[in-house]
Design an enzyme around this catalytic site. Structure first.
Site, PDB file in Angstrom:
ATOM      1  CD  GLU A 289      -3.236  -1.081   0.560  1.00 50.03           C
ATOM      2  OE1 GLU A 289      -3.768   0.025   0.605  1.00 50.03           O
ATOM      3  OE2 GLU A 289      -3.774  -2.068   0.011  1.00 50.03           O
TER       4      GLU A 289
ATOM      5  CG  HIS B 275      -3.250   2.536   4.833  1.00 47.42           C
ATOM      6  ND1 HIS B 275      -4.078   3.315   4.053  1.00 47.42           N
ATOM      7  CD2 HIS B 275      -3.027   1.417   4.120  1.00 47.42           C
ATOM      8  CE1 HIS B 275      -4.336   2.700   2.915  1.00 47.42           C
ATOM      9  NE2 HIS B 275      -3.704   1.538   2.929  1.00 47.42           N
TER      10      HIS B 275
ATOM     11  CB  CYS C 163      -4.709   9.831   2.930  1.00 47.03           C
ATOM     12  SG  CYS C 163      -5.021   8.933   4.432  1.00 47.03           S
TER      13      CYS C 163
HETATM   14  O1  SUG Z   1      -7.834   2.854   0.603  1.00 45.46           O
HETATM   15  N1  SUG Z   1     -10.661   4.912   0.887  1.00 45.46           N
HETATM   16  C1  SUG Z   1      -9.222   4.773   0.896  1.00 45.46           C
HETATM   17  C2  SUG Z   1      -8.590   5.721   1.871  1.00 45.46           C
HETATM   18  C3  SUG Z   1      -7.077   5.715   1.786  1.00 45.46           C
HETATM   19  C4  SUG Z   1      -6.422   6.499   2.842  1.00 45.46           C
HETATM   20  N2  SUG Z   1      -5.017   6.473   2.651  1.00 45.46           N
HETATM   21  C5  SUG Z   1      -4.105   6.441   3.636  1.00 45.46           C
HETATM   22  N3  SUG Z   1      -4.408   6.151   4.874  1.00 45.46           N
HETATM   23  N4  SUG Z   1      -2.875   6.644   3.319  1.00 45.46           N
HETATM   24  C6  SUG Z   1      -8.791   3.334   1.214  1.00 45.46           C
HETATM   25  O2  SUG Z   1      -9.430   2.722   2.066  1.00 45.46           O
HETATM   26  C7  SUG Z   1     -12.901   4.510   0.033  1.00 45.46           C
HETATM   27  C8  SUG Z   1     -13.602   4.476  -1.303  1.00 45.46           C
HETATM   28  C9  SUG Z   1     -15.067   4.180  -1.182  1.00 45.46           C
HETATM   29  O3  SUG Z   1     -15.491   3.496  -0.267  1.00 45.46           O
HETATM   30  O4  SUG Z   1     -15.810   4.602  -2.098  1.00 45.46           O
HETATM   31  C10 SUG Z   1     -11.405   4.339  -0.071  1.00 45.46           C
HETATM   32  O5  SUG Z   1     -10.920   3.733  -1.009  1.00 45.46           O
END
Ligand code: SUG
Length: 424
Positions: A162, A230, A348
């Protein structure tokens, strides 16, 4: 120009919506089905970048991805008209906005060949993110095509990677050699551990890191179970400062001992569970902050989401932090609520690259004036509102596609991203 830290923010794409696609990400689950506001979302992202530029920081951008991802659906034998709703949503997701998941970056001072290495994340654990990497790779190969960089394709499945969201770097100054820390998950109870230790080890080898100065650290199972999908939801590092929740890591004592041995100047700012519970930390995204070094010796600033201000235990803790004589001198709240509602805070939305800006394709670097132009494209073209049921609407699909083409053209990247060839 000198080597410096540049934050590359993912521009929030015109298809931003709440489809509840990320198991283990509580915000994504809680907001599933809510209407989204892509134009507002993207302008919030632009405002965050402007605020960072005003602090004297270098700022870059990544483009949103082309959505819906028709080639991906075609490779699955379907298309937007006939795909099941969850697959349609996966093809439509604007999730590449969270640039911290684009790649893992090792600056030139840490690598065997003296180049800055970037490995694109495979994001295989979540179907809607698993098809981001080809467009991310194409973009990074344009932005970082100088021979000062090495851009690598993702490590293969099934080893989930990730990117920078599970990677920290501690060093005396950005330009000095660092200790790189890879945080992986083993188990998360009902939720998946998205970072596999074998992916972390592969990235470290591919980047030519000195393994004596590289740590592989397990994220605590309870953090994942509480919704920290994460590591960057429970910890953040900048230069010699590690800012982390007391329950972020599975084997905290051995990790901190190793870290102090490798970087004696390290300062660990730990937030005790008694002051801020894991649940408040995850709800407020206190640790999904950008911890940045301000120019001219002004110390560090912590750029937190406004949700941190709205969570009493968190705000109280931050106020106490500022009364001490520690390295964090300012706390700056920013409004990224549209992204936050999908589990993405200020950290993020950005990928940190330590490099000389002169070595980077200037189309990916921004000033206030350049952001004016991008904001105008967003204001004119991004849909105002999307409800998940709209994802099958041909008019919306056409609008999202046209908006994206307009932005790519505005940034003069159509040729490099092969848009002309595909649309001819
Ligand atoms: O991968 N949300 C992302 C958020 C990522 C956050 N990134 C970090 N913490 N670096 C994920 O979970 C939600 C999309 C939706 O549900 O429509 C989403 O993909």
């Amino acid at each position: 120009m000198a080597v410096t830290e540049i934050n590359f923010d993912g521009i929030i794409g015109p298809s931003h919506n709440y489809a509840g696609l990320s198991l283990g990400n509580l915000a994504s689950a809680n907001n599933a089905g809510a209407p989204s506001f892509p134009r507002r979302a993207a302008l919030e992202g632009i405002a965050k970048m402007r605020a960072n530029i005003a602090l004297g920081l270098r700022q870059g951008i990544f483009l949103p991805q082309r959505r819906p991802d028709h080639p991906w659906l075609a490779s699955l034998g379907t298309d937007m008209a006939s795909a099941e709703p969850h697959m349609r949503a996966a093809a439509f997701s604007a999730s590449s906005m969270w640039a911290a998941n684009a790649a893992t970056v090792s600056p030139a001072t840490d690598t065997g060949d003296g180049r800055c290495h970037l490995t694109v994340a495979n994001l295989v654990t979540m179907p809607h993110r698993s098809h981001e990497w080809p467009q991310t790779l194409a973009q990074l190969r344009v932005a970082f095509r100088s021979d000062r960089f090495a851009v690598h394709a993702p490590v293969p499945a099934p080893f989930g990677d990730e990117g920078a969201a599970n990677h920290m770097r501690l060093c005396d100054t950005h330009a000095a050699p660092g200790v790189e820390i890879f945080v992986y998950g083993r188990a998360g109870g009902a939720f998946p551990a998205r970072q596999h230790v074998e992916a972390s080890k592969a990235v470290a080898r591919i980047h030519g890191l000195d393994l004596a100065r590289t740590l592989f650290v397990e994220q605590s199972e309870e953090a994942i179970a509480a919704g920290a999908f994460h590591n960057d939801v429970v910890a953040v590092a900048n230069e010699r400062v590690l800012f982390a929740h007391e329950r972020a890591f599975a084997h905290k004592h051995s990790f901190f001992t190793d870290l102090r041995r490798l970087l004696p100047s390290v300062e660990i700012v730990e937030v005790p569970d008694s002051a801020v519970s894991l649940s408040d930390a995850i709800k407020s995204y206190l640790f999904n902050a950008q911890l940045v070094t301000l120019p001219d010796g002004a110390g560090m600033a912590l750029i937190v989401p406004t949700e941190a201000q709205a969570t009493p235990a968190v705000w109280q803790w931050l106020e106490t932090l500022l009364t001490g004589n520690g390295p964090i001198r300012q706390v700056i709240p920013v409004d990224v609520r549209q992204s936050m509602a999908n589990g993405g805070g200020p950290a993020c939305l950005r990928l940190r690259v330590v490099a000389d800006p002169l070595d980077i394709d200037e189309r990916f670097l921004v000033t206030d004036a350049k952001l004016d132009g991008i904001a105008a494209v967003i204001a004119d073209h991004w849909p105002e509102k999307i409800a998940p049921a709209d994802l099958s609407d041909a008019h919306l699909i056409a609008k999202v596609e046209q908006s994206w083409l307009t932005l790519v053209d505005h940034l003069q990247l159509s040729r490099d991203l092969c848009v002309e060839a595909e649309t001819d």
